[in-house]
Scaffold this motif. Structure first.
Motif, short mmCIF file in Angstrom:
data_model
loop_
_atom_site.label_atom_id
_atom_site.label_comp_id
_atom_site.label_asym_id
_atom_site.label_seq_id
_atom_site.Cartn_x
_atom_site.Cartn_y
_atom_site.Cartn_z
N ASN A 233 -6.07 -3.20 -6.80
CA ASN A 233 -6.57 -2.46 -5.73
C ASN A 233 -5.10 -1.43 -5.82
O ASN A 233 -3.96 -1.68 -5.38
CB ASN A 233 -6.90 -2.96 -4.35
CG ASN A 233 -8.20 -3.86 -4.22
OD1 ASN A 233 -8.90 -3.17 -4.97
ND2 ASN A 233 -7.92 -4.88 -3.78
N VAL A 234 -5.34 -0.22 -6.14
CA VAL A 234 -4.23 0.71 -5.94
C VAL A 234 -4.50 1.96 -4.91
O VAL A 234 -5.64 2.26 -4.77
CB VAL A 234 -4.14 1.50 -7.34
CG1 VAL A 234 -2.83 2.57 -7.19
CG2 VAL A 234 -4.02 0.60 -8.33
N GLU B 89 0.79 -0.34 -3.48
CA GLU B 89 0.64 1.07 -2.70
C GLU B 89 1.77 2.02 -3.63
O GLU B 89 2.87 1.51 -3.76
CB GLU B 89 1.28 0.47 -1.21
CG GLU B 89 1.01 1.61 -0.16
CD GLU B 89 1.51 1.10 0.98
OE1 GLU B 89 2.62 1.25 1.52
OE2 GLU B 89 0.59 0.58 1.75
N MET B 90 1.17 3.05 -3.80
CA MET B 90 2.42 4.13 -4.46
C MET B 90 1.95 5.49 -3.86
O MET B 90 1.07 5.85 -3.19
CB MET B 90 1.70 4.02 -5.83
CG MET B 90 0.36 4.36 -6.36
SD MET B 90 -0.02 4.62 -7.96
CE MET B 90 1.13 5.82 -8.47
N ILE C 290 6.70 3.71 -6.57
CA ILE C 290 5.78 2.05 -6.16
C ILE C 290 6.51 1.68 -4.66
O ILE C 290 7.56 1.43 -4.75
CB ILE C 290 5.74 1.06 -7.17
CG1 ILE C 290 5.30 1.64 -8.68
CG2 ILE C 290 5.00 -0.33 -6.60
CD1 ILE C 290 3.92 2.05 -8.40
N TYR C 291 5.67 1.66 -3.78
CA TYR C 291 6.11 1.24 -2.23
C TYR C 291 5.83 -0.29 -1.96
O TYR C 291 6.60 -0.93 -1.42
CB TYR C 291 5.30 2.02 -1.23
CG TYR C 291 5.95 3.50 -1.27
CD1 TYR C 291 6.89 4.06 -1.98
CD2 TYR C 291 5.20 4.27 -0.50
CE1 TYR C 291 7.63 5.52 -1.75
CE2 TYR C 291 5.44 5.71 -0.26
CZ TYR C 291 6.98 6.18 -0.90
OH TYR C 291 7.25 7.37 -1.01
N VAL D 267 8.12 3.19 -11.83
CA VAL D 267 9.08 2.26 -10.84
C VAL D 267 10.28 2.68 -10.59
O VAL D 267 10.67 2.97 -9.53
CB VAL D 267 9.22 0.81 -11.65
CG1 VAL D 267 10.02 -0.13 -10.75
CG2 VAL D 267 7.74 0.32 -11.54
N ASP D 268 10.91 3.28 -11.71
CA ASP D 268 12.28 3.87 -11.76
C ASP D 268 12.30 5.43 -10.83
O ASP D 268 13.22 5.53 -10.35
CB ASP D 268 12.84 4.22 -13.04
CG ASP D 268 13.36 2.79 -13.62
OD1 ASP D 268 13.57 1.97 -13.11
OD2 ASP D 268 13.54 2.65 -14.71
N LEU D 269 11.00 5.89 -10.95
CA LEU D 269 10.73 6.88 -10.10
C LEU D 269 10.91 6.78 -8.52
O LEU D 269 10.93 7.51 -7.78
CB LEU D 269 9.66 8.01 -10.56
CG LEU D 269 9.67 8.91 -11.69
CD1 LEU D 269 8.31 9.56 -12.00
CD2 LEU D 269 10.61 9.94 -11.37
#
Length: 124
Positions: free
Chosen positions: A92-93, A60-61, A42-43, A37-39
């Motif tokens: 769902n990723v 969505e990542m 995660i969109y 998350v911090d990177l």
């Protein structure tokens, strides 16, 4: 064109999306000791009701680099951790590369941890 800094989405404290984000903060890029998350990986994060007590999470990542060999492992970690949340039956990723990830998408905390941001000290 220079990439714009990604704004971290804020979800209501009691929302399932907020729970998903908390769980995602326990997922780390295997090559960088900073949570995804911090990177800024995660969109999107959405949770949809599919039954009375059943929800599906959609994430969505991206990865720090399209050729990253750890992508499948990271996506599986994300999926498994989200599906631990009691009312979420499925995660769902989706892996996307548009927009491409840049360091500007990292949170200030992540940039500090990675040594990419220097604190200025004021001398009075």
């Amino acid at each position: 064109m220079e990439a714009m800094e990604q704004e971290e989405k804020e979800y209501p404290e009691d929302s399932l999306e907020n729970e998903v984000v908390k769980v995602l903060k326990t997922c780390y890029d295997p090559e960088i000791p900073i949570n995804i998350v911090d990177l800024g990986l995660i969109y999107e994060c959405d949770v949809e009701a599919v039954g009375p007590d059943e929800r599906v999470a959609y994430v969505e990542m991206t990865l720090t680099a399209p050729g990253c060999g750890m992508g499948d492992i990271l996506m599986q970690d994300v999926k498994e951790k989200i599906e631990i949340i009691p009312t979420i039956s499925k995660a769902n990723v989706e892996l996307v590369f548009d927009p491409p990830w840049t360091q500007s998408m990292m949170s200030e905390t992540a940039r500090l941890e990675a040594g990419l941001l220097k604190l200025s000290l004021l001398h009075i």
